[in-house]
Scaffold this active site. Sequence first.
Site, mmCIF file in Angstrom:
data_model
loop_
_atom_site.group_PDB
_atom_site.id
_atom_site.type_symbol
_atom_site.label_atom_id
_atom_site.label_comp_id
_atom_site.label_asym_id
_atom_site.label_seq_id
_atom_site.Cartn_x
_atom_site.Cartn_y
_atom_site.Cartn_z
ATOM 1 N N ARG A 146 83.792 -3.111 -52.102
ATOM 2 C CA ARG A 146 82.821 -4.180 -52.335
ATOM 3 C C ARG A 146 82.908 -5.224 -51.227
ATOM 4 O O ARG A 146 83.987 -5.524 -50.731
ATOM 5 C CB ARG A 146 83.080 -4.837 -53.691
ATOM 6 C CG ARG A 146 82.361 -6.148 -53.913
ATOM 7 C CD ARG A 146 82.513 -6.656 -55.330
ATOM 8 N NE ARG A 146 81.733 -5.853 -56.254
ATOM 9 C CZ ARG A 146 81.515 -6.184 -57.533
ATOM 10 N NH1 ARG A 146 82.024 -7.289 -58.029
ATOM 11 N NH2 ARG A 146 80.798 -5.400 -58.308
ATOM 12 N N LYS A 187 89.028 0.096 -61.224
ATOM 13 C CA LYS A 187 88.923 -0.224 -62.639
ATOM 14 C C LYS A 187 89.590 0.893 -63.436
ATOM 15 O O LYS A 187 89.334 2.067 -63.200
ATOM 16 C CB LYS A 187 87.456 -0.354 -63.072
ATOM 17 C CG LYS A 187 86.766 -1.621 -62.614
ATOM 18 C CD LYS A 187 85.372 -1.702 -63.213
ATOM 19 C CE LYS A 187 84.695 -3.028 -62.878
ATOM 20 N NZ LYS A 187 83.349 -3.116 -63.490
ATOM 21 N N GLU A 208 76.181 -10.724 -67.599
ATOM 22 C CA GLU A 208 77.533 -10.454 -68.073
ATOM 23 C C GLU A 208 78.150 -11.753 -68.581
ATOM 24 O O GLU A 208 78.192 -12.748 -67.856
ATOM 25 C CB GLU A 208 78.408 -9.865 -66.971
ATOM 26 C CG GLU A 208 78.000 -8.465 -66.536
ATOM 27 C CD GLU A 208 79.005 -7.846 -65.581
ATOM 28 O OE1 GLU A 208 80.213 -8.138 -65.723
ATOM 29 O OE2 GLU A 208 78.586 -7.098 -64.684
ATOM 30 N N LYS A 263 76.711 -0.028 -63.824
ATOM 31 C CA LYS A 263 75.861 0.229 -62.659
ATOM 32 C C LYS A 263 76.208 1.574 -62.028
ATOM 33 O O LYS A 263 75.326 2.300 -61.562
ATOM 34 C CB LYS A 263 76.018 -0.899 -61.640
ATOM 35 C CG LYS A 263 75.699 -2.297 -62.182
ATOM 36 C CD LYS A 263 75.922 -3.360 -61.123
ATOM 37 C CE LYS A 263 75.622 -4.764 -61.642
ATOM 38 N NZ LYS A 263 76.681 -5.262 -62.540
#
Length: 713
Positions: free
Chosen positions: A264, A279, A424, A456
């Site tokens: 990212r 994650k 969120e 996503k």
Amino acid sequence: MKFGQQLQDSLIRDYYYYYIDYEGLKDVLDSGRPDEEWTEESEETFVRALEEELEKVYDFQKLRTYSINQRVKEMDGKVQDAIRSIDTSSPLSEQAFEDLELDLEEILSDVHDLAKFTQLNYTGFQKIIKKHDKVTKWILKPIFAARLNAKPFFKDDYGNLVVKLSKLYDLVRTRGNPVKGDSSAGGSQQNFVRQTTKYWVHADNITELKLLILKHLPVLVFNASKEFEKEDSAISSIYFDNDSLDLYRGRLEKSEGAEAIRLRWYGGMATDVVFVERKTHREDWTGEKSVKARFSLKEKNVNAFLKGEYTVDRAFKKMREDGKKPLKEIDDLEQLAREVQYTVLTKKLKPVVRSFYNRTAFQLPGDARVRISLDSELSMIREDDFDGRKRAGNNWRRMDIGVDWPFNQLADADIERFPYAVLEVKLQTQMGQEPPQWVRDLVASHLVEAVPKFSKFIHGVATMLPKRVKLIPFWMPQMDVDIRKPVTHQFSIERPTNGSSSVVNSDDLLSSNSGDMDEEYSLDHNGDTHDYASDDDDEVAENIPLMGIRRSGRRPWSTQDQFNETIHQLGSTVRSWARAFFLEPDASSPQPAVLERVFHAPPGKLIHVPVRIEPKVYFANERTFLSWLEIGIFLSAVAGSLHSFGDSRAQNASFFFVCTAVVMVTYSLGLYLWRVRAIRHRRAIRYDDRIGTSIVCFTFVMSVLVNYVIQVL
């Protein structure tokens, strides 16, 4: 309701003469074809009228935007003067600060009204063009799309205004003492443990939602030393997976330990720092929480790191030498980096899909108890080479796009432009604290649609690679369902005073000079201020909810009205009790819409519904089976006793008890095995036994009756 009527019902008084003249354009269409033929002269007349309407709307929107910007600049000066006066001998009074807050709320209302104005007019142009092309058979849509892009009154997302208003509102609300702290959305944290819920937000409601949130939380600005630019809110992520899409399936099925690995970066493509994030999903029964961990790399080292050529020791050598972080934290980061690099190499992970969006985050700096983020202009873009096309070449990301949404240079097969924004709400509730009331009002309002576990990454893979996935997320079949709901004014933008920008219809405008009178806002029987538009013909509003409040000159209730209403409610209660007593269905009771919708998977696909399975579910299944087995053994003992110690009649009766015991044990064993298989595969089915227990009990009763009859006869 037709769109023309919806437009009339949604007008704002101050803006009345600047809306698209939808009915006038319809009249031009009708007058230009008296003999059912559309000529070139008719087309020129219509286009000329259309251009005039576009010019009128565009000029007004530009003028109002300029006016609001000037007012914000003026308010900035007033607020700064008020803050400076605090430390002087004559500070501003509390009432003066309250007046400033009211002025800011007035500006918020103006921004909200302008956003609704642009949205409604844009819909009007789309509707009249669609009607023109259908009625005349002359195709105008692609040509007029270019004219709309030349006068893009509808493309302003008011992002700069939201940031400026948030800063001013925060200064006034805190009386010049805004909360200080790290604004880096996690700052020094490497592990994030939060309770997160996700919602979809329709494009019509994005600006209103931002304005409502900033009244409670400031916009999180990562670099307050520079002027906010659109690129500052851009976030891009590259998600990795292998040819078998193992990570996709693991995340979709919520398998224990399932991982998602992504790279990212924030801002444009020139950003030098890239975050490597992992994650990890944890089941609740493990006692652990799902966690996101990350570390940073220089962009120039990413390719080498993914190939294993750039070692972890080299990556953290400078960090160790600087000594700015504790050794324990550096050791944890190194361990994370080693695990990620090992997973990438052993599982042969490669870039699969990119997500892009512009994020508006709301949070008190340094206080992560409540964090709200709104991701708009969300797009999923292919990065894979599954079809033999090397989109990124030998690089870790493709370079033919940046942050230039909507990425018109890409082929339709390479991009999915998500139709909604994603909200969120992240809460840190590990200490037992309850979320604020305004947060609960927000998530219960008409502005959001809850979509639990929306991802996503999962949506991007399922949408962009349909030939490679068989299992799709539960929300995919619902993408064509309109998520807009009736307006609830318990949580909406309202003017602090009775300003002139109220919502009226044309009849109100014509009678506005008849004098002022006390008016109440009118609610229908469901407590909503409007109905959905229908979808019957080409002029329909396509389920676009009415904006604003309809006004009514309704008189106040008298004592007799209240008495009649009490009697009516009492009668309804008695009827409900009667229905419940006689087990009659109440046809008037509304049923949850979600129960009435039946979604079917596309051909060759299966819908995955999230099912949480804990160890106690297996144990419950075993306990149920053992309970049935215990009853079967008891019946077998009864049958054995009758057969061994009874007379001939009792021995004959024991046969039926043996049959009942065999049926019971066989049925319970089959049910146990069926449930084990369903639980193991996380099937979203009914696990309760609605029929079997009744059959077994009936068999037992019949056995007792047969035994009694034999004994009597």
